[in-house]
Write a protein that holds these residues in place. Sequence first.
Motif, PDB file in Angstrom:
ATOM      1  N   GLU A  95     -10.420   4.952  -3.974  1.00 46.70           N
ATOM      2  CA  GLU A  95     -10.973   6.262  -4.325  1.00 46.70           C
ATOM      3  C   GLU A  95     -10.002   7.045  -5.200  1.00 46.70           C
ATOM      4  O   GLU A  95     -10.410   7.687  -6.185  1.00 46.70           O
ATOM      5  N   ASN A  96      -8.717   7.008  -4.864  1.00 41.75           N
ATOM      6  CA  ASN A  96      -7.724   7.705  -5.678  1.00 41.75           C
ATOM      7  C   ASN A  96      -7.604   7.094  -7.073  1.00 41.75           C
ATOM      8  O   ASN A  96      -7.460   7.813  -8.075  1.00 41.75           O
ATOM      9  N   MET A 121       0.679   4.275  -2.738  1.00 34.19           N
ATOM     10  CA  MET A 121       0.421   5.652  -2.321  1.00 34.19           C
ATOM     11  C   MET A 121       1.547   6.587  -2.752  1.00 34.19           C
ATOM     12  O   MET A 121       1.297   7.721  -3.176  1.00 34.19           O
ATOM     13  N   ALA A 178      -9.377  -0.053   5.466  1.00 35.18           N
ATOM     14  CA  ALA A 178      -9.593   1.385   5.355  1.00 35.18           C
ATOM     15  C   ALA A 178      -8.592   2.015   4.392  1.00 35.18           C
ATOM     16  O   ALA A 178      -8.945   2.900   3.592  1.00 35.18           O
ATOM     17  N   ARG A 179      -7.352   1.573   4.423  1.00 34.21           N
ATOM     18  CA  ARG A 179      -6.340   2.105   3.496  1.00 34.21           C
ATOM     19  C   ARG A 179      -6.648   1.681   2.062  1.00 34.21           C
ATOM     20  O   ARG A 179      -6.434   2.454   1.117  1.00 34.21           O
ATOM     21  N   ASN A 180      -7.140   0.476   1.876  1.00 33.63           N
ATOM     22  CA  ASN A 180      -7.518   0.030   0.539  1.00 33.63           C
ATOM     23  C   ASN A 180      -8.646   0.890  -0.035  1.00 33.63           C
ATOM     24  O   ASN A 180      -8.683   1.154  -1.249  1.00 33.63           O
ATOM     25  N   LYS A 181      -9.580   1.300   0.817  1.00 37.87           N
ATOM     26  CA  LYS A 181     -10.674   2.149   0.349  1.00 37.87           C
ATOM     27  C   LYS A 181     -10.154   3.499  -0.121  1.00 37.87           C
ATOM     28  O   LYS A 181     -10.619   4.038  -1.137  1.00 37.87           O
ATOM     29  N   ARG A 182      -9.181   4.060   0.598  1.00 42.92           N
ATOM     30  CA  ARG A 182      -8.605   5.333   0.170  1.00 42.92           C
ATOM     31  C   ARG A 182      -7.868   5.181  -1.157  1.00 42.92           C
ATOM     32  O   ARG A 182      -7.965   6.044  -2.041  1.00 42.92           O
ATOM     33  N   ILE A 183      -7.149   4.091  -1.303  1.00 39.89           N
ATOM     34  CA  ILE A 183      -6.442   3.849  -2.569  1.00 39.89           C
ATOM     35  C   ILE A 183      -7.444   3.671  -3.702  1.00 39.89           C
ATOM     36  O   ILE A 183      -7.238   4.179  -4.820  1.00 39.89           O
ATOM     37  N   ASN A 197      -7.950  -3.617  -7.347  1.00 41.49           N
ATOM     38  CA  ASN A 197      -8.545  -3.703  -6.013  1.00 41.49           C
ATOM     39  C   ASN A 197      -8.567  -5.136  -5.499  1.00 41.49           C
ATOM     40  O   ASN A 197      -8.383  -5.384  -4.303  1.00 41.49           O
ATOM     41  N   GLN A 243       0.825  -1.208   0.000  1.00 44.13           N
ATOM     42  CA  GLN A 243       0.000   0.000   0.000  1.00 44.13           C
ATOM     43  C   GLN A 243       0.858   1.257   0.000  1.00 44.13           C
ATOM     44  O   GLN A 243       0.541   2.232  -0.690  1.00 44.13           O
TER      45      GLN A 243
END
Length: 253
Positions: free
Chosen positions: A213-214, A61, A206-211, A129, A57
């Motif tokens: 979205e990006n 990022m 939670a970090r996967n969800k942010r990635i 994903n 991750q």
Amino acid sequence: MLIQTLAAAATTAAPQNKFGFVEALQAGGFIAYATVSILGIMSFGSFYILFTKFFEQQKIMRQGRDVGTSFWKAPSLRDGANKMDKNSAWRQLVDDGLAAEDQHGKMTDSMEAHDWLHGSLARSEASINARLAGGLPFLATVGATSPFIGLFGTVVGIYRALIAIGLAGSASIDKVAGPVGEALIMTALGLLVAVPAVLAYNWLQARNKRIAENLNGFSTDILANINSKGAVRPAAIAPAKSAAPAAAAPIKK
């Protein structure tokens, strides 16, 4: 000589601890060893997935931050993709978008380019994903099942304590301390394995969800750029238009 004799006597008189962790495993036999081994494998796998997914991750990022500084400054998508790492998730989106654009020109039906590009980019996002989510089911499984594995060891320990009481005819502490201690140790080990796994699962998810979205935002920018033949770029990257000079006020005579 006297000192050595006194030390030996004190050592002999000191009570021996028969209720330690190793002693509990030895008393529990095969079931205790098997339970601890399974919980140990689960714990090792949980921490392995935690660290490997964390570094994966972090890499994505970091590459995402480079997109805003170098990729969109390139004159074309192909030039920008050449500046990215070959195994980058962001480059995969660009390459799949360009490939979909080339494939659409070979189609003989009336399918719109926007629909074809949007579907291709969505399929590329889904594959990224899915790769990011790899290993998370194992964490969820460990968090859900390890307390019950520890509970199995607890039940066996309590059962052995009841057998000891039945054979002795009384519930003396020396008869039940070992099996009850073994039962408590198994319960504690089950919780010790489950809690880090649950915390790691929620944090990585939670970090996967942010990635995601990006990646979705980047995919939308690529789709707009391809459909506009390079005219549309992210607002923060697009060059600012120079303000037109103000018209000179007419000179009054």
